[in-house]
Design an enzyme around this catalytic site. Structure first.
Site, PDB file in Angstrom:
ATOM      1  N   ASP A 348       1.479  64.544  50.675  1.00 18.21           N
ATOM      2  CA  ASP A 348       2.041  64.626  51.978  1.00 18.21           C
ATOM      3  C   ASP A 348       3.499  64.838  51.813  1.00 18.21           C
ATOM      4  OD1 ASP A 348       1.780  63.423  54.791  1.00 18.21           O
ATOM      5  OD2 ASP A 348       3.210  62.106  53.718  1.00 18.21           O
ATOM      6  N   GLU A 384       1.311  69.580  51.334  1.00 17.30           N
ATOM      7  CA  GLU A 384       1.514  69.806  52.507  1.00 17.30           C
ATOM      8  C   GLU A 384       2.939  70.502  52.446  1.00 17.30           C
ATOM      9  OE1 GLU A 384       1.355  67.153  56.684  1.00 17.30           O
ATOM     10  OE2 GLU A 384       2.505  66.474  55.052  1.00 17.30           O
TER      11      GLU A 384
END
Length: 714
Positions: A348, A384
């Site tokens: 993330d 990401e």
């Protein structure tokens, strides 16, 4: 149990049992003293307290003989409370061990968690003396790992080029599944149930990517609204599995789930959050890192260390540049990969991991540490590639062997199918595996993780049903979530009884899925999209732990079954036609035996430069050809027609040998049909086909395609 704590050693951080006792080791560069608090098995009553007697290389350590696995503990750390200097020690707060492998109890919000007095005008400059222990989970000493047993299933080791990712949520996927035992629903045991695994195998995916499963807690502002953090991007412990997903509060339950997946040949990937923690900004709670050594664990503003660097938008940013924090992340990754059996990770807000004082650096210490690690360098690594910090958008800039979520792919495909002009050149690049983004650095097509939808945003069903977000249930006056979704509602916002609109929406879902699964690169499917799951237009359902997010298995009907069958058909096609997942970028060949890719116009000839400039053209042929000596499944033609009316398309010609049948082209997929199964006969070389409006046609041929004219754009 002995009443005297021995010095122990500093070499291994965390709590480790050696068969006779437990060694405790905690890093804190700036602490003045560390207390170990022991609790009864319920975690409610403190039974003993010891001061760690030694500090070696900034690690506080001690050893208790006679202590066994199952012992419950927490820390109190003494030091200066001086936020303006970056220090927030408060020994009145019980803290979690960053290396705890198992927790007991739940985090319950109470003002005692704050290290300052919330009613004081000076806010975090004040000092709070309330004890938060009654409201804190506690750490549990675990036995050494027994997960290296050779009798356990081996990892599937699916090649990147053959990987198909399925993003799902442990709780929401099984909570309402009638074939999963009630006590296992919403747990690791439920996700690893044979019925669930059989469903995923039948669908045709290879790798399940789980939203965060490391222990997390609710943000305070979410708690105040009476909601819950559902997604899990608010990590409080990087080693311990989330207790709500356990049945018997045994961390081994996670590994048992992984073993079940491996037995079926499926991989397990974890979405991990090493960019920030659940302690939020300067006004957040003191749960672990903040109270252990705030100035080391977090990036603080150089001009005023009272404030945190907030490149994550979550209040704080983990200081991965610090060697001990980097060690924490690396140790955590190795634990989940080795002891817990995980096959890969999706990071993330991954630019945080590579941000240095001068900005993002693909050769930052974190990436170098991964690259030299004999274990982690061989597993699947997905970034990401964006955060909200300066220079936060880094698509295509991560080092090999990393793959990346490709939002450019997502947006291009959405724009094309909602008929935005001028999309054909970009669409071709995205179908080609986004070589313009990744190939320039020597990376492969699978570096592009292609997706239409993910947990963050509309589901596929909502993408074709809503023009606007509908997030009022989140309690932020519909101001949260993406404002622009590149969606289309076909004339009515939300549910409708109009049969024509419903038909168009279902076809559009098939078009989007077909595009995804014929693209070069690594496809990712959002769980429930193959069933037509809706979130009622909520494109930011992070705090909705309810029916809005849970898959409603009992209510699935014929349309869900049809869409599921369609996705299964496409995934089988992708598996059968390996040219769809070629491990290298395909370019017009220099040798006849090479793989080939061509872009065709409606005449069945190669696109010329002027064709790419026709901004209001929505017709494109995508032709993939394998080596001439292959006997079958060597040529695939995908025809995209996003025009509002039927279009004529001439099939490519081939050199027929004497006596050879001209019926080369066989229909494989037709998105006009609910299940995608074509109802058309085989077609001859050079034949003109009528391709229905707003549809995708996929045909296969095992002949040598011949082109008389045209030039390649690729």
């Amino acid at each position: 149990m002995t009443t005297r704590m021995l010095s122990g050693h500093h070499h291994t951080l965390g709590a480790h049992w050696d068969g006779e006792g437990v060694n405790f080791a905690l890093f804190s560069a700036h602490a003045e003293a560390v207390e170990l608090c022991l609790y009864d098995v319920t975690g409610q009553t403190e039974t003993a307290r010891y001061t760690l007697p030694e500090k070696t290389h900034e690690v506080w350590h001690g050893y208790l003989s006679g202590l066994d696995p199952g012992a419950v503990y927490g820390y109190r750390v003494y030091g200066p409370y001086n936020p303006q200097a970056g220090h927030r020690f408060n020994h009145h707060k019980l803290l979690l061990d960053p290396y705890a492998r198992q927790l007991i109890g739940e985090f319950r919000w109470n003002d005692a968690h704050f290290g300052y007095r919330r009613d004081d005008p000076e806010e975090d400059l004040s000092f709070d003396t309330r004890d938060n222990a009654p409201f804190m989970p506690k750490c549990v000493v675990t036995a050494p790992s027994v997960f290296a047993d050779d009798t356990r299933p081996k990892k599937p080791d699916v090649s990147w080029s053959q990987t198909v990712i399925y993003e799902t949520h442990v709780r929401g996927f099984t909570l309402q599944h009638p074939d999963v035992p009630e006590l296992a629903r919403g747990k690791f045991a439920g996700l690893g149930h044979p019925k669930i695994i059989a469903y995923l195998k039948a669908l045709g995916i290879t790798s399940v990517e789980l939203l965060p499963v490391q222990a997390f807690s609710d943000e305070h502002f979410v708690y105040e609204k009476g909601l819950r953090n559902y997604w899990g991007y608010n990590t409080s412990s990087f080693f311990a599995p989330h207790t709500a997903y356990l049945n018997e509060n045994d961390a081994a339950e996670f590994r048992h789930m992984v073993d079940n997946f491996h037995q079926a040949g499926l991989e397990v990937l974890l979405d991990v959050v090493y960019n920030h923690t659940s302690e939020s900004n300067r006004l957040g709670p003191t749960m672990s890192f903040r109270g252990i050594d705030n100035a080391s664990y977090y990036r603080l503003q150089a001009e005023n260390p009272r404030y945190y660097v907030n490149d994550t938008g979550c209040g704080n940013t983990l200081n991965v540049s610090h060697p001990r924090v980097l060690q924490l992340v690396m140790d955590s990754l190795r634990y989940w990969s080795s002891d817990m059996g995980v096959d890969g990770f999706r990071f993330d807000l991954a630019p945080v991991m590579g941000r240095e004082p001068k900005g993002f650096n693909p050769r930052a210490s974190f990436f170098q540490a991964i690259a030299q690690d004999p274990q982690l360098s061989r597993i699947k690594l997905i970034a990401e590639p964006w955060d909200i910090g300066p220079g936060g958008y880094q698509l295509g800039n991560f080092p090999a062997p990393w793959s990346e979520w490709n939002d450019d792919y997502r947006d291009t495909v959405r724009r094309f199918w909602r008929r935005e002009p001028g999309q054909l050149p970009t669409l071709a690049r995205r179908l080609h595996g986004s070589g313009d983004i990744f190939e320039r650095s020597g990376r492969r097509p699978y570096a592009s993780v292609n997706f239409i939808t993910s947990h963050d945003g509309f589901t596929l069903r909502d993408l074709v049903s809503y023009q606007q977000r509908h997030n009022s249930a989140n309690g932020e006056n519909n101001n949260d979530g993406h404002r622009e979704n590149l969606s289309e509602n076909f004339g009515v916002e939300g549910p409708t009884d109009d049969a024509a609109i419903e038909t168009a929406r279902r076809r559009q879902q098939r078009n989007l899925l077909a595009t995804l699964l014929v693209s070069q690169g690594t496809p990712m499917i959002l769980a429930g999209d193959e069933l037509g799951r809706s979130q009622q237009g909520n494109n930011n359902a992070y705090c909705q732990d309810n029916e809005l997010n849970w898959i409603d298995w009992p209510s699935l009907g014929k349309h869900s079954e049809d869409l599921n069958a369609f996705v299964t058909l496409l995934l089988k096609l992708r598996a059968d036609y390996r040219i769809l997942s070629h491990p290298s970028y395909i370019h017009p060949p220099h040798r006849p035996e090479s793989y080939d890719i061509k872009w065709l116009n409606s005449d069945g000839l190669e696109m010329r430069e002027e064709h790419w400039q026709e901004h209001h053209s929505f017709l494109l042929g995508y032709l993939l050809t394998g080596p001439h000596d292959e006997q079958s499944r060597v040529t695939l033609l995908v025809i995209f027609n996003n025009s509002t009316q039927q279009q004529e398309f001439q099939l490519p010609d081939y050199q027929a040998e004497s006596g050879e049948s001209a019926l080369c082209w066989r229909w494989l997929v037709d998105t006009i049909q609910e299940r995608g199964i074509p109802e058309r006969p085989s077609a001859a070389s050079g034949e003109k086909l009528n391709i229905d409006e707003r549809s995708v046609a996929i045909l296969g041929c095992n002949k040598d395609i011949r082109f008389a004219q045209g030039t390649s754009n690729d």
